[in-house]
Design a protein around this motif. Structure first.
Motif, PDB file in Angstrom:
ATOM      1  N   TYR A 139     -18.945  -2.468  -4.530  1.00  0.00           N
ATOM      2  CA  TYR A 139     -18.302  -1.149  -4.429  1.00  0.00           C
ATOM      3  C   TYR A 139     -17.642  -0.992  -3.063  1.00  0.00           C
ATOM      4  CZ  TYR A 139     -17.595   3.895  -4.553  1.00  0.00           C
ATOM      5  OH  TYR A 139     -17.017   5.144  -4.521  1.00  0.00           O
ATOM      6  N   ILE A 140     -18.403  -1.321  -2.010  1.00  0.00           N
ATOM      7  CA  ILE A 140     -17.882  -1.160  -0.636  1.00  0.00           C
ATOM      8  C   ILE A 140     -16.622  -2.010  -0.447  1.00  0.00           C
ATOM      9  CG2 ILE A 140     -18.360  -1.720   1.802  1.00  0.00           C
ATOM     10  CD1 ILE A 140     -21.350  -0.961   1.145  1.00  0.00           C
ATOM     11  N   LEU A 141     -16.691  -3.278  -0.879  1.00  0.00           N
ATOM     12  CA  LEU A 141     -15.564  -4.182  -0.624  1.00  0.00           C
ATOM     13  C   LEU A 141     -14.338  -3.819  -1.467  1.00  0.00           C
ATOM     14  CD1 LEU A 141     -17.494  -7.549  -0.206  1.00  0.00           C
ATOM     15  CD2 LEU A 141     -16.533  -6.097   1.587  1.00  0.00           C
ATOM     16  N   ILE A 142     -14.553  -3.459  -2.731  1.00  0.00           N
ATOM     17  CA  ILE A 142     -13.400  -3.087  -3.566  1.00  0.00           C
ATOM     18  C   ILE A 142     -12.841  -1.735  -3.101  1.00  0.00           C
ATOM     19  CG2 ILE A 142     -12.568  -2.629  -5.917  1.00  0.00           C
ATOM     20  CD1 ILE A 142     -14.850  -4.480  -6.929  1.00  0.00           C
ATOM     21  N   HIS A 143     -13.747  -0.803  -2.778  1.00  0.00           N
ATOM     22  CA  HIS A 143     -13.298   0.502  -2.287  1.00  0.00           C
ATOM     23  C   HIS A 143     -12.457   0.344  -1.012  1.00  0.00           C
ATOM     24  CE1 HIS A 143     -13.629   4.185   0.134  1.00  0.00           C
ATOM     25  NE2 HIS A 143     -13.485   4.794  -1.023  1.00  0.00           N
ATOM     26  N   ASN A 144     -12.938  -0.482  -0.083  1.00  0.00           N
ATOM     27  CA  ASN A 144     -12.174  -0.717   1.152  1.00  0.00           C
ATOM     28  C   ASN A 144     -10.794  -1.299   0.848  1.00  0.00           C
ATOM     29  OD1 ASN A 144     -14.194   0.216   2.757  1.00  0.00           O
ATOM     30  ND2 ASN A 144     -14.702  -1.737   3.715  1.00  0.00           N
ATOM     31  N   ALA A 145     -10.762  -2.246  -0.100  1.00  0.00           N
ATOM     32  CA  ALA A 145      -9.485  -2.883  -0.454  1.00  0.00           C
ATOM     33  C   ALA A 145      -8.484  -1.852  -0.983  1.00  0.00           C
ATOM     34  CB  ALA A 145      -9.723  -3.976  -1.490  1.00  0.00           C
ATOM     35  N   LEU A 146      -9.007  -0.828  -1.688  1.00  0.00           N
ATOM     36  CA  LEU A 146      -8.130   0.216  -2.230  1.00  0.00           C
ATOM     37  C   LEU A 146      -7.801   1.273  -1.174  1.00  0.00           C
ATOM     38  CD1 LEU A 146     -10.135   0.823  -5.541  1.00  0.00           C
ATOM     39  CD2 LEU A 146      -7.973  -0.424  -5.370  1.00  0.00           C
ATOM     40  N   HIS A 147      -8.820   1.613  -0.379  1.00  0.00           N
ATOM     41  CA  HIS A 147      -8.694   2.716   0.582  1.00  0.00           C
ATOM     42  C   HIS A 147      -7.773   2.354   1.751  1.00  0.00           C
ATOM     43  CE1 HIS A 147      -9.951   6.380   2.546  1.00  0.00           C
ATOM     44  NE2 HIS A 147     -10.419   5.737   3.598  1.00  0.00           N
ATOM     45  N   TYR A 148      -7.967   1.138   2.298  1.00  0.00           N
ATOM     46  CA  TYR A 148      -7.183   0.750   3.468  1.00  0.00           C
ATOM     47  C   TYR A 148      -5.901   0.052   3.022  1.00  0.00           C
ATOM     48  CZ  TYR A 148     -11.308   2.147   5.995  1.00  0.00           C
ATOM     49  OH  TYR A 148     -12.344   2.897   6.491  1.00  0.00           O
ATOM     50  N   ARG A 149      -5.134   0.764   2.200  1.00  0.00           N
ATOM     51  CA  ARG A 149      -3.876   0.217   1.675  1.00  0.00           C
ATOM     52  C   ARG A 149      -2.739   0.590   2.625  1.00  0.00           C
ATOM     53  NH1 ARG A 149      -5.641   4.638  -1.056  1.00  0.00           N
ATOM     54  NH2 ARG A 149      -4.240   6.419  -1.095  1.00  0.00           N
ATOM     55  N   THR A 150      -1.614  -0.049   2.429  1.00  0.00           N
ATOM     56  CA  THR A 150      -0.438   0.355   3.206  1.00  0.00           C
ATOM     57  C   THR A 150       0.296   1.414   2.388  1.00  0.00           C
ATOM     58  OG1 THR A 150       0.917  -1.352   2.196  1.00  0.00           O
ATOM     59  CG2 THR A 150      -0.167  -1.933   4.261  1.00  0.00           C
ATOM     60  N   MET A 177      -3.763  -2.948   4.653  1.00  0.00           N
ATOM     61  CA  MET A 177      -3.282  -2.832   6.038  1.00  0.00           C
ATOM     62  C   MET A 177      -3.755  -3.976   6.946  1.00  0.00           C
ATOM     63  SD  MET A 177      -5.735   0.188   7.454  1.00  0.00           S
ATOM     64  CE  MET A 177      -5.247  -0.081   9.140  1.00  0.00           C
ATOM     65  N   GLY A 178      -4.818  -4.683   6.542  1.00  0.00           N
ATOM     66  CA  GLY A 178      -5.294  -5.807   7.349  1.00  0.00           C
ATOM     67  C   GLY A 178      -5.819  -5.369   8.710  1.00  0.00           C
ATOM     68  N   MET A 179      -6.197  -6.359   9.511  1.00  0.00           N
ATOM     69  CA  MET A 179      -6.762  -6.060  10.844  1.00  0.00           C
ATOM     70  C   MET A 179      -6.181  -7.030  11.856  1.00  0.00           C
ATOM     71  SD  MET A 179     -10.830  -5.741  10.223  1.00  0.00           S
ATOM     72  CE  MET A 179     -10.975  -6.686   8.744  1.00  0.00           C
ATOM     73  N   SER A 180      -6.029  -6.549  13.086  1.00  0.00           N
ATOM     74  CA  SER A 180      -5.618  -7.479  14.133  1.00  0.00           C
ATOM     75  C   SER A 180      -6.844  -8.287  14.575  1.00  0.00           C
ATOM     76  CB  SER A 180      -5.014  -6.723  15.308  1.00  0.00           C
ATOM     77  OG  SER A 180      -5.888  -5.711  15.716  1.00  0.00           O
ATOM     78  N   ASP A 181      -6.597  -9.422  15.234  1.00  0.00           N
ATOM     79  CA  ASP A 181      -7.687 -10.356  15.565  1.00  0.00           C
ATOM     80  C   ASP A 181      -8.848  -9.701  16.312  1.00  0.00           C
ATOM     81  OD1 ASP A 181      -6.425 -12.348  14.326  1.00  0.00           O
ATOM     82  OD2 ASP A 181      -5.626 -13.320  16.120  1.00  0.00           O
ATOM     83  N   HIS A 182      -8.528  -8.830  17.288  1.00  0.00           N
ATOM     84  CA  HIS A 182      -9.630  -8.297  18.096  1.00  0.00           C
ATOM     85  C   HIS A 182     -10.490  -7.289  17.338  1.00  0.00           C
ATOM     86  CE1 HIS A 182      -7.050  -4.854  18.860  1.00  0.00           C
ATOM     87  NE2 HIS A 182      -8.057  -4.251  19.432  1.00  0.00           N
ATOM     88  N   LYS A 227      -2.748  -8.317  10.144  1.00  0.00           N
ATOM     89  CA  LYS A 227      -2.313  -6.922  10.182  1.00  0.00           C
ATOM     90  C   LYS A 227      -1.068  -6.722   9.305  1.00  0.00           C
ATOM     91  CE  LYS A 227      -1.741  -3.292  13.636  1.00  0.00           C
ATOM     92  NZ  LYS A 227      -2.617  -2.293  13.090  1.00  0.00           N
ATOM     93  N   ASN A 228      -1.116  -5.676   8.504  1.00  0.00           N
ATOM     94  CA  ASN A 228      -0.036  -5.298   7.579  1.00  0.00           C
ATOM     95  C   ASN A 228       0.197  -6.293   6.428  1.00  0.00           C
ATOM     96  OD1 ASN A 228       0.500  -2.937   9.052  1.00  0.00           O
ATOM     97  ND2 ASN A 228       1.765  -4.109  10.484  1.00  0.00           N
ATOM     98  N   LYS A 229      -0.639  -7.307   6.319  1.00  0.00           N
ATOM     99  CA  LYS A 229      -0.482  -8.266   5.213  1.00  0.00           C
ATOM    100  C   LYS A 229      -1.659  -8.161   4.236  1.00  0.00           C
ATOM    101  CE  LYS A 229       3.265 -10.624   6.380  1.00  0.00           C
ATOM    102  NZ  LYS A 229       3.334 -11.611   7.445  1.00  0.00           N
ATOM    103  N   GLY A 230      -2.862  -7.980   4.764  1.00  0.00           N
ATOM    104  CA  GLY A 230      -4.022  -7.874   3.889  1.00  0.00           C
ATOM    105  C   GLY A 230      -5.239  -8.581   4.452  1.00  0.00           C
ATOM    106  N   SER A 231      -6.357  -8.417   3.749  1.00  0.00           N
ATOM    107  CA  SER A 231      -7.617  -9.014   4.189  1.00  0.00           C
ATOM    108  C   SER A 231      -8.254  -9.781   3.047  1.00  0.00           C
ATOM    109  CB  SER A 231      -8.603  -7.928   4.620  1.00  0.00           C
ATOM    110  OG  SER A 231      -8.079  -7.181   5.677  1.00  0.00           O
ATOM    111  N   SER A 232      -9.033 -10.816   3.392  1.00  0.00           N
ATOM    112  CA  SER A 232      -9.850 -11.531   2.418  1.00  0.00           C
ATOM    113  C   SER A 232     -11.281 -11.518   2.915  1.00  0.00           C
ATOM    114  CB  SER A 232      -9.398 -12.982   2.297  1.00  0.00           C
ATOM    115  OG  SER A 232      -8.286 -13.069   1.461  1.00  0.00           O
ATOM    116  N   PHE A 233     -12.146 -10.869   2.167  1.00  0.00           N
ATOM    117  CA  PHE A 233     -13.573 -10.872   2.520  1.00  0.00           C
ATOM    118  C   PHE A 233     -14.281 -11.952   1.703  1.00  0.00           C
ATOM    119  CE2 PHE A 233     -14.332  -7.426   5.399  1.00  0.00           C
ATOM    120  CZ  PHE A 233     -13.164  -6.682   5.295  1.00  0.00           C
TER     121      PHE A 233
END
Lengths: 243, 147
Positions: A139-150, A177-182, A227-233
């Motif tokens: 739930y957390i991971l799918i919700h985050n994928a939907l919530h932190y959209r561009t 939205m992805g994340m920057s390295d730091h 950042k701005n491309k996406g994330s893979s957990f």
């Protein structure tokens, strides 16, 4: 005292510390949640009855009282949920991961509709663990994928799994939205947030809870992101779970 | 309101708590000098503002920065470190305003060359008082570097 007796003594002490910790967490959080609910409830009541007599500034102040109390309650509930993880483990069962994902997707259906998202997954194995906790993890991971959209594109969420003889390795990826390295290094910290509340609401506990659940299931969790491309957990779950 | 000072103070507030933003705004509305308060809600936006990039090109370099420590994304400590390591930005007085009383945070902030460290008072009235004291001191009493 023999080694065995010493071990028993330490185990007894550990049990007593655990019990005390549970009681303390429950009492503190229960009383604090009650106070915050009181502030929220009565502020809303006063607002409903007397808002027409308020000037603009007072209205803003009232909104801040309510939003502050709600936020405090949400943080406390998330901390409580985190602290319960290690003390409330149920015996492991074997179940179809497809069922778990389907139920999670149903829980998230209004967000999926609202964001016009596409959540897809292939064949899923039977897995072993605490169903409730693993459902919370998905739930957390799918919700985050939907919530932190561009704002530009609808979320596309892909769930994939690989296995070897010891473990399953899941991957939940998105085009958000992805994340920057730091920020990647801080992603799993307690109450750590990558963005402000104004941009994306949240309390910063989801990934800390996810990490704890994975760890209780003998696995590891990590993320790759741009950042701005996406994330893979990615996370692993042990097949032979020893707890 | 007392007599307006001719000086225009540009202040950057880096704060993510809505209540504290509101109280700081109110303190400035009643300030005895002319001021412009800019609010950014996380560390990355603060750096964009100070380095005039990512859509924040047109903004003035602030005279002082009010900085919260616990911010989403790049946190206040990191922002402080970047400001104080920059040959130009390091001249800007940075006032750390946080709810943390932890000695570790206080020491670390001064080690990173914070110009002062203030614990946010719990009472709203005291909070406004403190912000006004800070502003009077840093804008009226202190000689700031020429921009």
């Amino acid at each position: 005292m023999s080694t065995e007796e010493e071990l028993l003594k330490v185990q007894k002490q550990l049990q007593s510390v655990k019990a005390e910790y549970e009681e303390y967490t429950y009492a503190v959080s229960h009383d604090l949640v009650a106070s915050l609910r009181q502030i929220e409830g009565f502020s809303k009541l006063v607002h409903a009855r007397h808002a027409d007599q308020f000037d603009e500034k007072t209205k803003r102040h009232f909104d801040l009282i309510v939003s502050g109390a709600i936020k405090g309650r949400e943080i406390l509930e998330a901390l409580l949920s985190y602290s319960r993880l290690s003390t409330a483990i149920k015996p492991s069962t074997e179940f179809a991961c497809t069922q778990l994902i389907e139920e999670t997707v149903t829980q998230l259906s209004s967000l999926i509709d609202k964001t016009d998202a596409n959540v897809s997954y292939g064949d899923m194995p039977n897995i072993v663990g605490d169903f409730t906790q693993l459902q919370q993890l998905f739930y957390i991971l799918i919700h985050n994928a939907l919530h932190y959209r561009t704002p530009e594109c609808s979320p596309i969420v892909l769930i994939d799994v690989q296995e070897d003889e010891r473990q399953w390795q899941f991957n939940i990826s998105d085009n958000g939205m992805g994340m920057s390295d730091h920020l990647i290094g801080k992603a799993f910290t307690i109450l750590g947030r990558g963005v402000s509340d104004k941009e994306y609401t949240g309390v910063g506990m989801g990934l800390a809870i996810a990490k704890s659940i994975v760890s209780l299931h003998g696995g590891k969790i990590w993320v790759t992101s741009e950042k701005n491309k996406g994330s893979s957990f990615y996370f692993t779950l042990a097949k032979d779970i020893q707890r | 309101m007392t007599t307006m000072n001719a000086k225009l103070a540009e202040i950057l507030l880096v704060e993510d708590n809505e209540g504290d933003i509101e109280l700081t705004r109110e303190a400035f509305e009643d300030a005895k000098f002319r001021n412009k308060l800019y609010v950014v809600e996380d560390g990355d936006q603060a750096l964009d503002y100070l380095y005039k990039r990512n859509g924040k090109e047109g903004f003035a370099t602030p005279d002082i920065v009010l900085l919260d420590l616990n911010l989403p994304g790049t946190n206040g400590r990191e922002v402080l470190e970047i400001i104080k390591s920059d040959p130009v930005l390091k001249r800007i007085p940075v006032i750390v305003m946080t709810s943390s009383k932890a000695e570790k945070d206080i020491m670390e902030s001064y080690d990173l060359h914070a110009n002062c460290y203030i614990v946010k008072p719990v009472s709203a009235k005291k909070f406004i008082d403190v912000v006004q004291h800070v502003e009077n001191f840093w804008v009226d009493v202190v000689c700031l570097p020429v921009k």
